[in-house]
Write an enzyme that holds these catalytic residues in place. Structure first.
Site, PDB file in Angstrom:
ATOM      1  N   SER A 298      21.510 -20.154  -1.489  1.00  0.00           N
ATOM      2  CA  SER A 298      22.924 -20.020  -1.857  1.00  0.00           C
ATOM      3  C   SER A 298      22.968 -19.056  -3.028  1.00  0.00           C
ATOM      4  O   SER A 298      21.946 -18.854  -3.702  1.00  0.00           O
ATOM      5  CB  SER A 298      23.457 -21.381  -2.312  1.00  0.00           C
ATOM      6  OG  SER A 298      24.713 -21.253  -2.954  1.00  0.00           O
TER       7      SER A 298
ATOM      8  N   TYR B 106      23.296 -29.057  -8.039  1.00  0.00           N
ATOM      9  CA  TYR B 106      23.225 -28.206  -6.835  1.00  0.00           C
ATOM     10  C   TYR B 106      22.568 -26.873  -7.184  1.00  0.00           C
ATOM     11  O   TYR B 106      21.696 -26.384  -6.456  1.00  0.00           O
ATOM     12  CB  TYR B 106      24.634 -28.002  -6.269  1.00  0.00           C
ATOM     13  CG  TYR B 106      24.682 -27.181  -4.989  1.00  0.00           C
ATOM     14  CD1 TYR B 106      24.001 -27.591  -3.841  1.00  0.00           C
ATOM     15  CD2 TYR B 106      25.431 -26.006  -4.918  1.00  0.00           C
ATOM     16  CE1 TYR B 106      24.056 -26.846  -2.661  1.00  0.00           C
ATOM     17  CE2 TYR B 106      25.498 -25.258  -3.753  1.00  0.00           C
ATOM     18  CZ  TYR B 106      24.801 -25.685  -2.622  1.00  0.00           C
ATOM     19  OH  TYR B 106      24.857 -24.940  -1.461  1.00  0.00           O
TER      20      TYR B 106
END
Ligand SMILES: NC(=O)c1ccc[n+]([C@@H]2O[C@H](COP(=O)([O-])OP(=O)(O)OC[C@H]3O[C@@H](n4cnc5c(N)ncnc54)[C@H](OP(=O)(O)O)[C@@H]3O)[C@@H](O)[C@H]2O)c1
Length: 254
Positions: free
Chosen positions: A139, A152
């Site tokens: 990501s 995250y």
């Protein structure tokens, strides 16, 4: 069953979002796709769609954090040419000061250890294929941080480091390591899972953004990278919507 002559692509988290779109596109590109995720009904539905379109697929329920299950899954395959480590996601958007350590642990477990489990278990088959590809779906959260990203961001940095380190360690073997790092992608479940079913909070993530990326946009980049000639290694591909210049700089028309 896979047939020994058709190249096999394993996709984790293939019952929804980017994983399902990737399974469809890789099947259309000629792979026998093995779809895995925890929810059997979801992967079976996508696999049935792929088969109805005239392509090859198999559904195999699997929790990527369950190492014995991952090992017996790997042993059940007669070949593996591509592994797409897509299973993952975020839990919560709390600041570091108040984030729940259990969420941090869970995110590390799925995004990093899950990727490690599948990669370790399938590396022998990928190497034996003579032309293997490991894809890590990290990501832009794996490359830079943002407020509320906490656990995250830490987990996706872990996935990024896993990809970078593996590439160094296996150079000279017939396996390439591709990392795809998407920015904002509007999928059905990602933000809803992050906010534990709170659809109002989830909708705010995309509020006023004209065109976030779709699951198909990301699947397209994965399929493109995987179908380059085998000597071409797309090390890292960052893909964002035009309206997003960084993790925290997003143009919203509100
Ligand atoms: N959407 C975004 O903005 C975005 C941006 C950058 C990167 N990503 C990454 O892209 C990947 C796909 O995200 P998405 O947007 O498509 O969201 P999604 O639809 O929530 O996909 C996540 C998938 O992972 C599976 N999964 C979760 N835990 C698992 C486990 N323990 N074992 C096996 N499968 C598991 C889920 O299926 P089950 O629940 O059935 O297991 C689900 O199919 C994730 O790694 C995510 O972090 C997303």
């Amino acid at each position: 069953m896979t047939t020994a002559r058709t190249p096999v692509a394993v996709v984790t988290g293939a019952g929804s979002g980017i994983g399902a779109a990737t399974a469809r596109q890789l099947a259309a590109a000629g792979f026998h796709v093995v779809l895995t995720a925890r929810r059997k009904d979801r992967i079976e539905a996508v696999a049935a769609e792929i088969t109805a379109a005239g392509h090859q697929s198999t559904a195999h329920p699997l929790d990527v954090t369950d190492r014995p299950a991952v090992d017996s899954f790997a042993a059940s395959l007669d070949r593996c040419d591509v592994l797409v480590n897509n299973a993952g996601g975020a839990l919560g958007a709390d600041p570091v000061a108040t984030g729940d350590p259990a969420d941090w642990r869970r995110m590390y477990e799925v995004n990093v250890i899950g990727t490690l489990n599948l990669t370790q278990a399938l590396l022998p088959a990928l190497t034996a294929s003579g032309d293997g590809t490991v894809v890590v779906l990290s990501s832009t959260a794996g490359l830079a941080t943002y407020e509320g990203g906490g656990g995250y961001v830490a987990a996706k940095h872990g996935a990024h480091v896993l990809a970078e380190t593996l590439r160094l360690e296996i150079v000279g073997t017939p396996v390439r390591v591709i990392e795809i790092a998407p920015g904002m992608v509007r999928t059905e479940e990602f933000a809803t899972t992050r906010f534990r079913g709170d659809t109002e909070k989830a909708a705010k993530v995309y509020a006023g953004v004209a065109e976030p990326l779709s699951a198909d946009d990301v699947a397209d980049t994965i399929t493109w990278a995987v179908t380059r000639p085998s000597h071409v290694n797309i090390d890292l591909l960052v893909v964002r919507p035009r309206a997003q210049a960084s993790n925290s700089k997003v143009h919203r028309e509100l």
